[in-house]
Enzyme design. Structure first.
Site, short mmCIF file in Angstrom:
data_model
loop_
_atom_site.label_atom_id
_atom_site.label_comp_id
_atom_site.label_asym_id
_atom_site.label_seq_id
_atom_site.Cartn_x
_atom_site.Cartn_y
_atom_site.Cartn_z
N HIS A 241 0.74 -1.30 0.28
CA HIS A 241 -0.09 -0.01 -0.08
C HIS A 241 1.00 1.20 -0.17
O HIS A 241 0.87 2.04 -0.86
CB HIS A 241 -0.75 0.13 1.29
CG HIS A 241 -1.74 -0.99 1.34
ND1 HIS A 241 -2.79 -1.53 0.59
CD2 HIS A 241 -1.79 -2.13 2.35
CE1 HIS A 241 -3.40 -2.41 0.77
NE2 HIS A 241 -2.86 -2.86 1.87
C1 BDR Z 1 -2.93 1.43 5.22
O1 BDR Z 1 -3.24 0.91 6.57
C2 BDR Z 1 -2.12 0.74 7.03
O2 BDR Z 1 -2.17 -0.51 8.02
C3 BDR Z 1 -0.98 0.64 6.16
O3 BDR Z 1 0.09 0.93 6.77
C4 BDR Z 1 -1.62 1.59 5.01
O4 BDR Z 1 -0.92 2.74 5.26
C5 BDR Z 1 -3.29 0.34 3.96
O5 BDR Z 1 -4.97 0.46 4.35
#
Ligand code: BDR
Ligand code: CA
Length: 307
Positions: A241
């Site tokens: 992500h």
């Molecule tokens: C986002 O949520 C967090 O857990 C990850 O680091 C990322 O920024 C993904 O949905």
């Protein structure tokens, strides 16, 4: 430093994928990182702040300041994701301790930096809940107007959420903050699950990263992604992500943007933080809707490996 260098502050809640994203930015000649501001999100503020310092220590960049930010969302209780990111937030992967203690007050520090530096010269790369950025916009509007661009990982548009049927973690963790930021008129690029779920690391990808041998960033990233494999279930690959924010900043041509009228659901869970495309109530936000996954993964591996 070339004219094309991206001068940026990373606002982050490390977090396994935050760590990979930060290591990318520190390894790439495209970025000049001026500071890491921290926010509670994946785990509490003491741990995200310590982790920011640990990541910098691994990269030998103790010269970059870490500034502690919001310990909690603007008005809600945060989530706990220790099951995904581990009790230490970095999946138990070994990192050195921070070389330098953190500074206090991320928002005041950000405002000072923005007022000192030329207007429109600094990007904010946001990898966590938008609490610090909302405070900047509310408490220091003049400084916030000087931001060149906010690139934020968050939300789900034509894609199911990851904490609710339509809600994504970073926006759902502090929906009021996202709402304030989106309405503020700061030039914003939103990088949602629609694209981040398409940039996926396989076991072969981490093995190849590890084989590059020399680069600490590559070895640590391989360990981080492997830890992510252990803590989550579902398939042969894991989504990267937060690295998509750095990938977009460095190579926007790998993505397709669409400007959409985005509104944030401020109701109760599980809809809290869901995004609505709403022509009446939404703010015009550039949203990444497509990505060249192969090109993105190639660039990330090359940067982490020191190329
Ligand atoms: C986002 O949520 C967090 O857990 C990850 O680091 C990322 O920024 C993904 O949905
Ligand atoms: Ca994050």
């Amino acid at each position: 430093m070339s004219d094309a260098t991206i001068r940026a502050v990373i606002d982050t809640d490390p977090g396994i994928d935050d760590a990979v994203a930060i290591l990318h930015a520190l390894s790439s000649p495209a970025f000049d990182i001026l500071g890491l501001t921290t926010v509670a999100g994946n785990i509490g503020i003491a741990t995200t702040t310590r982790n920011a310092g640990r990541i910098l220590a691994l990269a030998g960049r103790g010269d970059i300041p870490v500034i502690a930010g919001a310990p909690a969302p603007l008005s809600r209780k945060g989530f706990d994701t220790a099951d995904i990111h581990g009790n230490d937030g970095l999946g138990g992967v070994r990192f050195p301790e921070p070389a330098v203690p953190p500074l206090a007050d991320a928002v005041e520090w950000l405002a000072g930096l923005l007022m000192r530096e030329p207007e429109g010269s600094i990007d904010i790369l946001a990898l966590g809940p938008l609490t610090n950025i909302a405070r900047l916009v509310s408490d220091y509007p003049e400084a916030a107007r000087r931001v060149r661009r906010l690139i934020a990982m968050g939300g789900a548009v034509d894609e199911p959420g990851n904490v609710g049927p339509r809600a994504e973690f970073n926006i759902a963790a502090d929906p009021e903050a996202a709402d304030i930021v989106f309405r503020a008129g700061v030039e914003t690029v939103l990088v949602p699950l629609d694209v981040t779920r398409k940039v996926r690391a396989t076991r072969a990808y981490t093995a190849a990263l590890r084989e590059t041998g020399v680069a600490a960033a590559a070895a640590a990233s391989a360990d981080l992604i492997d830890a992510y494999f252990l803590s989550t279930s579902g398939g042969e690959s894991r989504p990267l992500h937060d690295p998509c924010v750095m990938l977009f900043a460095e190579r926007p041509d790998l993505f397709r943007l669409e400007t959409l009228p985005i509104a944030v659901d401020l109701g109760e869970a599980p809809e809290a933080g869901a995004l609505d495309v709403d022509r009446k109530a939404g703010s015009a936000i550039a949203v990444a809707v497509k990505v060249d996954s192969e090109g993105a993964l190639e660039l990330l591996a090359a940067r982490l490996s020191g190329e």
